[in-house]
Design a protein around this motif. Structure first.
Motif, PDB file in Angstrom:
ATOM      1  N   LYS A  34       0.886  -1.076  -0.067  1.00 14.01           N
ATOM      2  CA  LYS A  34       0.110  -0.061   0.069  1.00 14.01           C
ATOM      3  C   LYS A  34       0.989   1.395  -0.074  1.00 14.01           C
ATOM      4  O   LYS A  34       0.619   2.066  -0.679  1.00 14.01           O
ATOM      5  CB  LYS A  34      -0.971  -0.255   1.148  1.00 14.01           C
ATOM      6  N   LEU A  35       1.938   1.334   0.812  1.00 10.42           N
ATOM      7  CA  LEU A  35       2.783   2.652   0.869  1.00 10.42           C
ATOM      8  C   LEU A  35       3.385   2.512  -0.336  1.00 10.42           C
ATOM      9  O   LEU A  35       3.806   3.819  -0.622  1.00 10.42           O
ATOM     10  CB  LEU A  35       3.739   2.283   1.970  1.00 10.42           C
ATOM     11  N   ARG A  36       3.997   1.555  -0.864  1.00 13.10           N
ATOM     12  CA  ARG A  36       4.838   1.650  -2.072  1.00 13.10           C
ATOM     13  C   ARG A  36       3.944   2.081  -3.374  1.00 13.10           C
ATOM     14  O   ARG A  36       4.272   3.050  -4.031  1.00 13.10           O
ATOM     15  CB  ARG A  36       5.577   0.160  -2.664  1.00 13.10           C
ATOM     16  N   LEU A  37       2.700   1.660  -3.352  1.00 18.37           N
ATOM     17  CA  LEU A  37       1.748   2.056  -4.456  1.00 18.37           C
ATOM     18  C   LEU A  37       1.651   3.774  -4.044  1.00 18.37           C
ATOM     19  O   LEU A  37       1.514   4.642  -5.115  1.00 18.37           O
ATOM     20  CB  LEU A  37       0.442   1.429  -4.319  1.00 18.37           C
ATOM     21  N   GLU A  38       1.205   4.005  -2.931  1.00 19.25           N
ATOM     22  CA  GLU A  38       1.225   5.697  -2.656  1.00 19.25           C
ATOM     23  C   GLU A  38       2.515   6.345  -3.210  1.00 19.25           C
ATOM     24  O   GLU A  38       2.488   7.480  -3.778  1.00 19.25           O
ATOM     25  CB  GLU A  38       1.212   5.870  -1.134  1.00 19.25           C
ATOM     26  N   ALA A  39       3.591   5.745  -2.890  1.00 17.05           N
ATOM     27  CA  ALA A  39       5.025   6.328  -3.153  1.00 17.05           C
ATOM     28  C   ALA A  39       4.997   6.739  -4.578  1.00 17.05           C
ATOM     29  O   ALA A  39       5.365   7.627  -5.116  1.00 17.05           O
ATOM     30  CB  ALA A  39       6.133   5.814  -2.596  1.00 17.05           C
ATOM     31  N   LEU A  40       4.608   5.563  -5.470  1.00 18.48           N
ATOM     32  CA  LEU A  40       4.772   5.552  -6.830  1.00 18.48           C
ATOM     33  C   LEU A  40       3.804   6.645  -7.391  1.00 18.48           C
ATOM     34  O   LEU A  40       3.912   7.426  -8.452  1.00 18.48           O
ATOM     35  CB  LEU A  40       4.589   4.198  -7.609  1.00 18.48           C
ATOM     36  N   ASP A  41       2.762   6.729  -6.848  1.00 18.62           N
ATOM     37  CA  ASP A  41       1.517   7.628  -7.230  1.00 18.62           C
ATOM     38  C   ASP A  41       1.800   8.978  -6.867  1.00 18.62           C
ATOM     39  O   ASP A  41       1.691   9.934  -7.894  1.00 18.62           O
ATOM     40  CB  ASP A  41       0.399   7.209  -6.975  1.00 18.62           C
TER      41      ASP A  41
END
Length: 151
Positions: A34-41
């Motif tokens: 979830k945090l990785r997706l947030e970071a990439l977004d």
């Protein structure tokens, strides 16, 4: 290591009883994803991987990555109130002639925790863990330009 000593000397680490800096495990896979997706977004120019590429990575695949790295590949997380609010990854080069080199990757702190020393605490912990076998002259951290890290 001089770099670690400097970070420790000037560190304004985020000191709160509820903040924990630790290596992420397979049980953190869902929160990590979830945090990785947030970071990439939210910071797409800061990462080589795109949201579209990572969206196809399952929680199970994230768990395997967090489980199988040993001392050569791992991710540290900053955890507060059972949520991962920051992360920093590391991997050691696999070729024999380059085993003394390591790369820091995926450094990200959620917007609400920026400016509180969380990133510095993550990097300090990561460098302390690796100081015994990684030559500080070969620790690589790539930053996008313009970089938003305060001087």
């Amino acid at each position: 290591m001089a770099i670690v000593q400097e970070l420790l000397r000037y560190s304004r680490q985020y000191h709160r009883e509820s903040m924990e800096i630790r290596r992420l495990t397979e049980s953190d896979a869902e929160s990590f994803r979830k945090l990785r997706l947030e970071a990439l977004d939210r910071e797409p120019t800061s990462f080589a991987e795109s949201v579209e590429e990572f969206q196809n990575t399952s929680v199970e695949a994230c768990a395997e990555r967090l489980r199988s790295g040993g001392m050569d590949r791992f991710v540290f997380g900053a955890i507060e109130k059972f949520a991962i609010v920051g992360m920093a990854g590391f991997y050691r080069e696999s070729h024999l002639k380059y085993r003394h080199k390591g790369r820091i990757w995926g450094v990200y702190v959620t917007e609400e925790y920026r400016g509180r020393g969380v990133g510095r605490a993550l990097l300090t912990q990561l460098l302390q863990m690796n100081g015994a076998y990684i030559d500080e002259e070969h620790m690589m951290l790539e930053l996008p330009l313009p970089c938003s890290i305060p001087a």
